[in-house]
Scaffold this motif. Sequence first.
Motif, mmCIF file in Angstrom:
data_model
loop_
_atom_site.group_PDB
_atom_site.id
_atom_site.type_symbol
_atom_site.label_atom_id
_atom_site.label_comp_id
_atom_site.label_asym_id
_atom_site.label_seq_id
_atom_site.Cartn_x
_atom_site.Cartn_y
_atom_site.Cartn_z
ATOM 1 N N GLY A 93 0.788 -1.222 0.000
ATOM 2 C CA GLY A 93 0.000 0.000 0.000
ATOM 3 C C GLY A 93 0.819 1.270 0.000
ATOM 4 N N HIS A 94 2.119 1.164 -0.318
ATOM 5 C CA HIS A 94 2.994 2.342 -0.337
ATOM 6 C C HIS A 94 3.797 2.387 -1.632
ATOM 7 N N PRO A 95 3.128 2.558 -2.770
ATOM 8 C CA PRO A 95 3.878 2.598 -4.034
ATOM 9 C C PRO A 95 4.827 3.795 -4.052
ATOM 10 N N PRO A 96 6.007 3.642 -4.630
ATOM 11 C CA PRO A 96 6.952 4.769 -4.667
ATOM 12 C C PRO A 96 6.429 5.882 -5.563
ATOM 13 N N PRO A 97 6.628 7.137 -5.182
ATOM 14 C CA PRO A 97 6.212 8.252 -6.041
ATOM 15 C C PRO A 97 6.878 8.162 -7.410
ATOM 16 N N ALA A 98 6.161 8.623 -8.426
ATOM 17 C CA ALA A 98 6.660 8.505 -9.797
ATOM 18 C C ALA A 98 8.017 9.179 -9.969
ATOM 19 N N GLY A 99 8.206 10.326 -9.320
ATOM 20 C CA GLY A 99 9.469 11.046 -9.467
ATOM 21 C C GLY A 99 10.645 10.259 -8.912
ATOM 22 N N ILE A 100 10.446 9.652 -7.738
ATOM 23 C CA ILE A 100 11.513 8.850 -7.129
ATOM 24 C C ILE A 100 11.794 7.618 -7.987
ATOM 25 N N LEU A 101 10.737 6.989 -8.498
ATOM 26 C CA LEU A 101 10.901 5.799 -9.324
ATOM 27 C C LEU A 101 11.696 6.118 -10.585
ATOM 28 N N GLU A 102 11.374 7.240 -11.218
ATOM 29 C CA GLU A 102 12.092 7.621 -12.435
ATOM 30 C C GLU A 102 13.543 7.952 -12.136
ATOM 31 N N GLY A 103 13.793 8.588 -10.983
ATOM 32 C CA GLY A 103 15.166 8.916 -10.621
ATOM 33 C C GLY A 103 16.010 7.666 -10.399
ATOM 34 N N ILE A 104 15.437 6.687 -9.695
ATOM 35 C CA ILE A 104 16.163 5.436 -9.462
ATOM 36 C C ILE A 104 16.354 4.692 -10.786
ATOM 37 N N LYS A 105 15.337 4.732 -11.637
ATOM 38 C CA LYS A 105 15.457 4.075 -12.941
ATOM 39 C C LYS A 105 16.595 4.688 -13.740
ATOM 40 N N ARG A 106 16.700 5.995 -13.733
ATOM 41 C CA ARG A 106 17.765 6.678 -14.481
ATOM 42 C C ARG A 106 19.139 6.324 -13.920
ATOM 43 N N ASP A 107 19.254 6.364 -12.594
ATOM 44 C CA ASP A 107 20.565 6.151 -11.979
ATOM 45 C C ASP A 107 20.956 4.676 -11.933
ATOM 46 N N PHE A 108 19.993 3.816 -11.618
ATOM 47 C CA PHE A 108 20.307 2.405 -11.407
ATOM 48 C C PHE A 108 20.229 1.595 -12.691
ATOM 49 N N VAL A 109 19.070 1.624 -13.357
ATOM 50 C CA VAL A 109 18.888 0.785 -14.534
ATOM 51 C C VAL A 109 19.865 1.168 -15.643
ATOM 52 N N TYR A 110 20.037 2.464 -15.877
ATOM 53 C CA TYR A 110 20.854 2.896 -17.018
ATOM 54 C C TYR A 110 22.304 3.189 -16.655
ATOM 55 N N ALA A 111 22.578 3.554 -15.400
ATOM 56 C CA ALA A 111 23.955 3.898 -15.028
ATOM 57 C C ALA A 111 24.544 2.976 -13.967
ATOM 58 N N ASP A 112 23.764 2.018 -13.477
ATOM 59 C CA ASP A 112 24.217 1.055 -12.466
ATOM 60 C C ASP A 112 24.724 1.753 -11.209
ATOM 61 N N GLN A 113 24.073 2.834 -10.822
ATOM 62 C CA GLN A 113 24.384 3.540 -9.582
ATOM 63 C C GLN A 113 23.331 3.164 -8.540
ATOM 64 N N ILE A 114 23.785 2.509 -7.482
ATOM 65 C CA ILE A 114 22.853 1.951 -6.506
ATOM 66 C C ILE A 114 22.697 2.892 -5.317
ATOM 67 N N PRO A 115 21.455 3.181 -4.877
ATOM 68 C CA PRO A 115 21.264 3.959 -3.645
ATOM 69 C C PRO A 115 21.702 3.121 -2.450
ATOM 70 N N ASN A 116 22.864 3.439 -1.892
ATOM 71 C CA ASN A 116 23.502 2.562 -0.912
ATOM 72 C C ASN A 116 23.138 2.955 0.509
ATOM 73 N N HIS A 117 22.429 2.053 1.213
ATOM 74 C CA HIS A 117 22.081 2.259 2.615
ATOM 75 C C HIS A 117 22.879 1.342 3.533
ATOM 76 N N PHE A 118 23.569 0.370 2.949
ATOM 77 C CA PHE A 118 24.377 -0.554 3.714
ATOM 78 C C PHE A 118 25.837 -0.109 3.663
#
Length: 264
Positions: free
Chosen positions: A141-166
């Motif tokens: 019940g908590h879908p990610p906002p479209a803006g955040i999803l697109e940002g992660i898609k741009r950075d991760f899917v296309y540039a392999d940049q992972i949002p690192n929390h570990f």
Amino acid sequence: MHGHHDGRHDPLQEPARKPLYLLEGPREVTARDTSLAVRNGTHVTNLPLSRLDRILSGPQVTWNGKALQACLGYGIPITWVDGSGHPLGTLSPPPGCAGPLADAIQRYLDRPEWPDQYPQWLKHRRMDVLQSWRNALSRQGHPPPAGILEGIKRDFVYADQIPNHFPDESLGWCYGVVEQRLNREGMQPYYWGFGGAPLPLAEDIARLLWAELNLHCGTLPRQVQTRPEALVFFENWVQKNAVRVHHHLGDLKRHIRSEISGCR
């Protein structure tokens, strides 16, 4: 090397194996009969080889040949990491037999076009990771906002940049998990293809697992204060999500067989 100490017995007849992380301070590792002896100053800990699953070894650990041979005999891969936790390489037990993909992957790598096709497959898997994360949040019940999803898609899917929390070193932890699975599948952690192009398979799959770890756990790992706490958190997560390695390797098999058969 395996002999009668193969260590690969019926899992129903043995206690569960556990990973061993040798990442803190100077250690010396030797072998005693059917155990590893880990020395820390004057203190020695004996660890039954039959209870060990995989080992991560830091830069301040000294191994002797007998200990390395014992690990090989019990089917225990050892991954070495540098001071930042980045995987340097692995000593893997010889697989019991070549996996069903062994011949197919070599034929795939002999093709001049593979260096263009494989990165596209990786991008496809990163998209799958992102979609899996989005679907999991949506079910809660908590879908990610479209803006955040697109940002992660741009950075991760296309540039392999992972949002690192570990901690950064957790990439090495993922590498150890993946390398062990590859060994069981009769696959190598590293290949060389047409024209000398490298295929760092273990690291590529580990980065996919690492991305899932960071996406699905969010900022929760930041509340973990010590490395032992982080390792407990990581191992609990891996036990629940190791099937994702199976999914990535299954899709790789599909991709390779499709390409070498000429299907599109």
